[in-house]
Design a protein around this motif. Structure first.
Motif, mmCIF file in Angstrom:
data_model
loop_
_atom_site.group_PDB
_atom_site.id
_atom_site.type_symbol
_atom_site.label_atom_id
_atom_site.label_comp_id
_atom_site.label_asym_id
_atom_site.label_seq_id
_atom_site.Cartn_x
_atom_site.Cartn_y
_atom_site.Cartn_z
ATOM 1 N N ASN A 153 -10.062 17.122 -2.901
ATOM 2 C CA ASN A 153 -9.404 17.959 -1.895
ATOM 3 C C ASN A 153 -9.227 17.229 -0.571
ATOM 4 O O ASN A 153 -9.185 17.858 0.492
ATOM 5 C CB ASN A 153 -10.213 19.242 -1.659
ATOM 6 N N TYR A 154 -9.136 15.907 -0.641
ATOM 7 C CA TYR A 154 -8.992 15.102 0.571
ATOM 8 C C TYR A 154 -7.759 14.233 0.483
ATOM 9 O O TYR A 154 -7.423 13.715 -0.588
ATOM 10 C CB TYR A 154 -10.222 14.213 0.779
ATOM 11 N N VAL A 155 -7.121 14.054 1.637
ATOM 12 C CA VAL A 155 -6.028 13.095 1.772
ATOM 13 C C VAL A 155 -6.518 12.001 2.698
ATOM 14 O O VAL A 155 -7.013 12.276 3.801
ATOM 15 C CB VAL A 155 -4.759 13.733 2.370
ATOM 16 N N TYR A 156 -6.372 10.768 2.245
ATOM 17 C CA TYR A 156 -6.702 9.597 3.044
ATOM 18 C C TYR A 156 -5.389 8.914 3.396
ATOM 19 O O TYR A 156 -4.640 8.528 2.491
ATOM 20 C CB TYR A 156 -7.564 8.623 2.232
ATOM 21 N N THR A 157 -5.112 8.787 4.681
ATOM 22 C CA THR A 157 -3.883 8.093 5.058
ATOM 23 C C THR A 157 -4.175 6.623 5.304
ATOM 24 O O THR A 157 -5.286 6.253 5.692
ATOM 25 C CB THR A 157 -3.218 8.680 6.325
ATOM 26 N N SER A 158 -3.176 5.824 5.083
ATOM 27 C CA SER A 158 -3.221 4.442 5.533
ATOM 28 C C SER A 158 -3.068 4.471 7.048
ATOM 29 O O SER A 158 -2.658 5.479 7.625
ATOM 30 C CB SER A 158 -2.068 3.660 4.907
ATOM 31 N N GLY A 159 -3.383 3.361 7.679
ATOM 32 C CA GLY A 159 -3.191 3.283 9.126
ATOM 33 C C GLY A 159 -1.731 3.494 9.475
ATOM 34 O O GLY A 159 -0.846 2.908 8.844
ATOM 35 N N GLN A 160 -1.499 4.350 10.448
ATOM 36 C CA GLN A 160 -0.136 4.664 10.873
ATOM 37 C C GLN A 160 0.101 4.081 12.260
ATOM 38 O O GLN A 160 -0.733 4.222 13.165
ATOM 39 C CB GLN A 160 0.079 6.177 10.903
ATOM 40 N N LEU A 161 1.229 3.442 12.402
ATOM 41 C CA LEU A 161 1.619 2.843 13.674
ATOM 42 C C LEU A 161 2.521 3.808 14.443
ATOM 43 O O LEU A 161 3.064 4.750 13.863
ATOM 44 C CB LEU A 161 2.340 1.522 13.422
ATOM 45 N N PRO A 162 2.715 3.575 15.730
ATOM 46 C CA PRO A 162 3.590 4.458 16.514
ATOM 47 C C PRO A 162 5.085 4.125 16.311
ATOM 48 O O PRO A 162 5.742 3.552 17.175
ATOM 49 C CB PRO A 162 3.133 4.213 17.956
ATOM 50 N N TYR A 198 0.851 -1.186 0.000
ATOM 51 C CA TYR A 198 0.000 0.000 0.000
ATOM 52 C C TYR A 198 0.884 1.232 0.000
ATOM 53 O O TYR A 198 2.106 1.130 0.131
ATOM 54 C CB TYR A 198 -0.948 0.021 1.217
ATOM 55 N N VAL A 199 0.286 2.396 -0.152
ATOM 56 C CA VAL A 199 1.015 3.650 -0.047
ATOM 57 C C VAL A 199 0.572 4.357 1.231
ATOM 58 O O VAL A 199 -0.529 4.131 1.727
ATOM 59 C CB VAL A 199 0.795 4.557 -1.285
ATOM 60 N N PRO A 200 1.411 5.218 1.798
ATOM 61 C CA PRO A 200 1.075 5.879 3.057
ATOM 62 C C PRO A 200 -0.127 6.823 2.982
ATOM 63 O O PRO A 200 -0.839 6.986 3.970
ATOM 64 C CB PRO A 200 2.343 6.648 3.423
ATOM 65 N N ALA A 201 -0.353 7.437 1.823
ATOM 66 C CA ALA A 201 -1.473 8.374 1.685
ATOM 67 C C ALA A 201 -1.811 8.551 0.218
ATOM 68 O O ALA A 201 -0.940 8.431 -0.644
ATOM 69 C CB ALA A 201 -1.118 9.729 2.299
ATOM 70 N N VAL A 202 -3.090 8.849 -0.038
ATOM 71 C CA VAL A 202 -3.528 9.169 -1.393
ATOM 72 C C VAL A 202 -4.409 10.407 -1.353
ATOM 73 O O VAL A 202 -5.071 10.687 -0.349
ATOM 74 C CB VAL A 202 -4.302 8.015 -2.080
ATOM 75 N N VAL A 203 -4.389 11.136 -2.469
ATOM 76 C CA VAL A 203 -5.226 12.322 -2.626
ATOM 77 C C VAL A 203 -6.382 11.961 -3.540
ATOM 78 O O VAL A 203 -6.199 11.317 -4.577
ATOM 79 C CB VAL A 203 -4.414 13.486 -3.245
ATOM 80 N N SER A 204 -7.578 12.388 -3.138
ATOM 81 C CA SER A 204 -8.754 12.272 -3.980
ATOM 82 C C SER A 204 -9.507 13.590 -3.837
ATOM 83 O O SER A 204 -9.980 13.917 -2.741
ATOM 84 C CB SER A 204 -9.631 11.096 -3.538
#
Length: 175
Positions: A46-55, A38-44
């Motif tokens: 005017n929105y950015v959707y992030t993938s789940g981010q871990l600590p 997957y990729v860390p984030a995508v733009v659609s």
């Protein structure tokens, strides 16, 4: 790089959002490398959707295990306190901001955090997921002010990737 170094090394090139992070003693990291396909984030639009981010901090997961207040389970599994997990949720939110920056270039372009979804690897009897994900929500509010106010879900799950205690994804609107 420390927050102090960031403050001295960047003058007018740092965004206001990154300056607020620095005031909180937080340096925006590079975007975390994906742990799967997957990729860390995508733009659609005017929105950015992030993938789940871990600590992750410096490329390493800061803790593993299930979140438990210590009264729910007698198992020998590694547990994480709700207070520590709340801090880890804030770290995951910072990583989500790094993912947003990677696709829009400047965090000052964020006009609103629309939604936060937080997952908490929970002991089966633990019900404090909202308090844990408050770590992400409070961080976004401190950094973005009114634009950081958002809709949210906080979900307890059996296990997360790499046995992380929390995972956070965001949807950000930008101009």
């Amino acid at each position: 790089m420390t927050a102090e170094a960031l403050n001295t090394e960047t003058t007018e090139s740092a965004s206001a959002v990154e300056a607020r992070l620095a005031e909180l003693g937080i340096t925006l990291p590079g975007v975390a490398a994906p742990v799967a396909a997957y990729v860390p984030a995508v733009v659609s639009g005017n929105y950015v959707y992030t993938s789940g981010q871990l600590p992750f901090v410096d490329g390493k997961l800061v803790a593993t295990g299930k979140v438990s207040s210590g009264t729910e389970s007698t198992s020998d599994e590694v547990t994480v306190s709700p207070e520590d997990a709340k801090n880890y949720a804030a770290i995951a939110a910072v990583n989500a901001l790094a993912a947003v920056k990677s696709v829009i270039g400047d965090l000052d372009r964020i006009t609103r955090i629309v939604k936060v979804v937080g997952f908490v690897a929970s002991d089966p009897s633990f019900t404090g997921q909202p308090g844990v994900i408050n770590g992400a929500s409070e961080l976004l509010g401190k950094v973005l002010g009114d634009a950081g106010q958002h809709a949210r879900s906080a979900v307890g799950v059996a296990v997360l990737p790499l046995d992380a205690p929390v995972e956070v994804e965001i949807i950000a609107e930008f101009s």
